[in-house]
Structures are given as structure tokens and as C-alpha cells.
Design an enzyme around this catalytic site. Structure first.
Site, PDB file in Angstrom:
ATOM      1  CD  GLU A  45      61.705  50.404  81.517  1.00 36.26           C
ATOM      2  OE1 GLU A  45      60.891  51.279  81.842  1.00 36.26           O
ATOM      3  OE2 GLU A  45      62.903  50.656  81.290  1.00 36.26           O
ATOM      4  CE1 TYR A 128      59.136  55.333  78.891  1.00 41.00           C
ATOM      5  CE2 TYR A 128      58.904  53.552  80.502  1.00 41.00           C
ATOM      6  CZ  TYR A 128      59.666  54.537  79.890  1.00 41.00           C
ATOM      7  OH  TYR A 128      60.969  54.693  80.259  1.00 41.00           O
ATOM      8  CG  ASP A 146      59.880  58.726  80.563  1.00 40.07           C
ATOM      9  OD1 ASP A 146      60.412  59.555  79.785  1.00 40.07           O
ATOM     10  OD2 ASP A 146      60.525  58.161  81.463  1.00 40.07           O
TER      11      ASP A 146
END
Ligand code: SF4
Length: 349
Positions: A45, A128, A146
Site C-alpha cells: 500500500e 487511506y 482513493d
């Protein structure tokens, strides 16, 4: 809309269509009880922030090969990690990657915390990434939002208010659809949907699991959404970069300060980057201009005029001199590699 039915429809589609990723535990494996490794999910990520899946895959495999656990990464040499990150861009992520690994080891006994609040307190983990790790690694019902998710939500609900003004509404819609069960699969499913079906241009509504409920498809507005407030034009900055070799063929470089753009990375000495380029040779030499490069950062375009000097004997003491054997152009951030590409033909092998 029936949010439960939306989630169920998307999960059924994901069961058949999940993309394979080096860090992903696919839906069949998850159902068989295999859980995702939080370290690998977190690393993927962080790498995926601002970078495409295709570009991240090789970096992810290299990093997890070199440092298979968070303890390994925490103990890694900073320069080695920054060098391996070169080319992936947004270098603050690499510095935060190290800081975060060290915080997980020092403050959490080497085990990633599971709740979103503790994740958010770690370096480099924003809303996020915290939601992505909490949902994908720990299957908690956190919502990832996102650009992909905003696009899908704006189309599904035919939201015409432009981004970023519509963010709160799109986030709330995304939260309502996030299921309590299989939250990790759902997070990955909506990412896959945005990347492969509900694509920015020409969405593939004919094969979309949300084709029936989607309001933008019904109203013929999908290709126009999401609407965006027009972006400000990027400013342009200019400067000089200086590439020199010592008589023994070592490259005269500098390590940039830890704070700021390209912080901690190796590069060529240069002038400040300003509206007009001002010569600022790092030391006296017979500098010759050999070309110019252009590079675009998030917030500005940069033009650097490339200066070269051969066989300099007076490199300053604070310079980093790297012999031909130690120097790898691939260790440089992209802008500095572009400078090298222009300069190198003006030096002997
Ligand atoms: Fe996107 Fe089309 Fe699916 Fe609507 S039907 S969510 S516009 S791909």
C-alpha cells in the site's frame, strides 16, 4: 440503493475476477482460512501510493526478498533502502517506510497494530493506508477511499458535484456499501473494479457487476464523471546541475538534506530551483553546458541545464565521491538519472 445487495454483487464478481498480486491472498485462499501478512499489505500500500500496480510489482518482490519481515527492514541500512527505492519516486515514502518499520519493532514488538487509530499514529500511514491495512490484513470493516473508489461511487450514484467538493459525500456512500463481513475482499474488489472495469475513460458497463443499479450508466453520464474542479496550472522552475569526474574517474555527488524534495537521496550538486536559472557551480572547474532535461514533479515542472567538468582535482570535502565500481545510475532518483543520461557521453569510459 440496497447497499447489502451492492456489496454481495461486487464480492460475487470478485470471486471470479480477482487480479493476482504478489501481496494478495485471493478470495479462494481466504475462504480456506489463509490470512494476509500485514507487513506485505502495508508495504504494497505504501508503494502503491501515487504509483501503478505494474510499476510496484518488481519493487515489492525485490524489497520483500531483501527484507522478508518488518524486523529485517527495521534493521536495514538507510542508504541501501533509499537506493533500492530509486526510480519509484516520492522518496518521502521510502524514508517513512523505514521509520514505520522501526516504530513497529520498537513500539509494538514487531507486530503491526490491528486498529485503525494505532495504524494512523505510525509514520507515513495516512487515512487511506490505515483503512487498507485494517481491512485487507485484518478484515475489519474499514472503508478505503482513493481516486478509484471516488470515481466508482460518483458514477454509481450519478454525483455531479465536482471533486474535491464531493469527497465527503462520496466517502459516506462508500462507507455505507462496505460490508461487515469480508471487508478485506470487498476493499480489494472495489479497487479491482475501478482499475479494470469502471476505468477513467470508456468504462466497461456491459461487464460490470453494478450495471443494473448504476445511475450514471442509466443516465448516460458515466464517461463525464467524476467532475473535477479545474486544476491550477503547474509552475515551472529552472536550475543548473553539475556533473563532474575526478582524475581517477570517481563521480562528484552530494547527498541531499533529509528534509525536502528528494530528501536523503544521492544527486548531482546544483543551483536552487527557481523561476530563472542562476549558475551556481559547486566548485571552480572548466564547466561546459551539454544539454537540458525536463522533469515533472507533483507540483511543478523542472528544467535543469546540465553542466559537465572532466578531471576535477578540487572537489569539496563534503562531496560524496563514488568510484566507477560503486556508482549505479539506477540508485539515483529519476530526475538525477536524466541529468546523468545527458552528461555521461561527455566523459571517457
Ligand atoms: Fe462504472 Fe459502468 Fe459499472 Fe457504473 S455500470 S459502476 S459506470 S462500469
Amino acid at each position: 440503493m440496497d447497499h447489502g445487495a451492492l456489496a454481495a454483487g461486487l464480492l460475487a464478481w470478485y470471486d471470479e475476477n480477482a487480479r493476482e498480486m504478489p501481496w494478495r491472498v485471493g478470495p479462494a485462499s481466504r475462504k480456506a482460512g489463509i490470512t494476509a501478512d500485514p507487513y506485505r499489505i502495508w508495504m504494497s500500500e505504501v508503494m502503491l501510493q501515487q504509483t501503478t500496480v505494474a510499476a510496484v510489482k518488481t519493487y515489492f518482490e525485490r524489497f520483500t526478498h531483501l527484507w522478508p519481515t518488518v524486523q529485517d527492514l527495521a534493521a536495514a541500512d538507510d542508504t541501501h533502502v533509499m537506493g533500492e527505492w530509486a526510480g519509484l519516486g516520492y522518496y518521502a515514502r521510502a524514508r517513512n517506510l523505514l521509520k514505520c518499520a522501526r516504530a513497529v519493532v520498537a513500539d509494538h514488538g514487531g507486530v503491526f497494530p490491528t486498529d485503525r487509530k494505532s495504524l494512523l499514529a505510525l509514520p507515513g500511514i495516512g487515512p487511506y493506508t490505515a483503512s487498507a491495512v485494517a481491512s485487507i490484513a485484518f478484515d475489519l470493516p474499514e472503508t478505503v477511499v482513493d481516486g478509484n473508489v471516488e470515481r466508482v461511487m460518483s458514477r454509481l450514484h450519478d454525483v455531479h458535484e465536482p471533486l474535491p467538493l464531493s469527497k465527503p459525500q462520496l466517502t459516506e456512500l462508500a462507507e455505507r456499501t462496505t460490508p461487515k463481513n469480508r471487508a478485506g475482499d470487498y476493499a480489494q474488489a472495489i479497487m479491482d473494479l475501478g482499475a479494470t472495469v469502471c476505468t477513467p475513460k470508456s468504462p466497461h458497463c456491459d461487464i460490470c457487476p453494478w450495471s443494473a443499479p448504476c445511475l450514471a450508466r442509466k443516465n448516460g453520464t458515466a464517461a463525464d464523471l467524476p467532475k473535477k474542479v479545474p486544476k491550477a496550472i503547474k509552475p515551472t522552475r529552472k536550475g543548473f546541475a553539475y556533473v563532474a569526474q575526478t582524475p581517477s574517474g570517481a563521480w562528484v555527488m552530494e547527498r541531499r538534506p533529509d528534509k525536502g524534495l528528494l530528501g536523503g537521496m544521492l544527486g548531482w550538486p546544483g543551483s536552487p530551483w527557481e523561476e530563472t536559472a542562476q549558475e551556481a557551480p559547486p566548485f571552480a572547474a572548466d564547466w561546459a553546458e551539454v544539454g537540458e532535461i525536463k522533469h515533472t514533479f507533483t507540483h511543478f515542472h523542472l528544467f535543469l541545464r546540465v553542466m559537465v567538468a572532466n578531471a576535477v582535482a578540487n572537489a569539496p570535502e563534503h562531496a560524496v565521491t563514488l568510484g566507477a565500481n560503486e556508482f549505479q545510475p539506477s540508485d539515483l532518483p529519476t530526475v538525477m538519472r536524466k541529468v546523468f543520461d545527458v552528461a555521461q557521453v561527455h566523459f571517457d569510459d
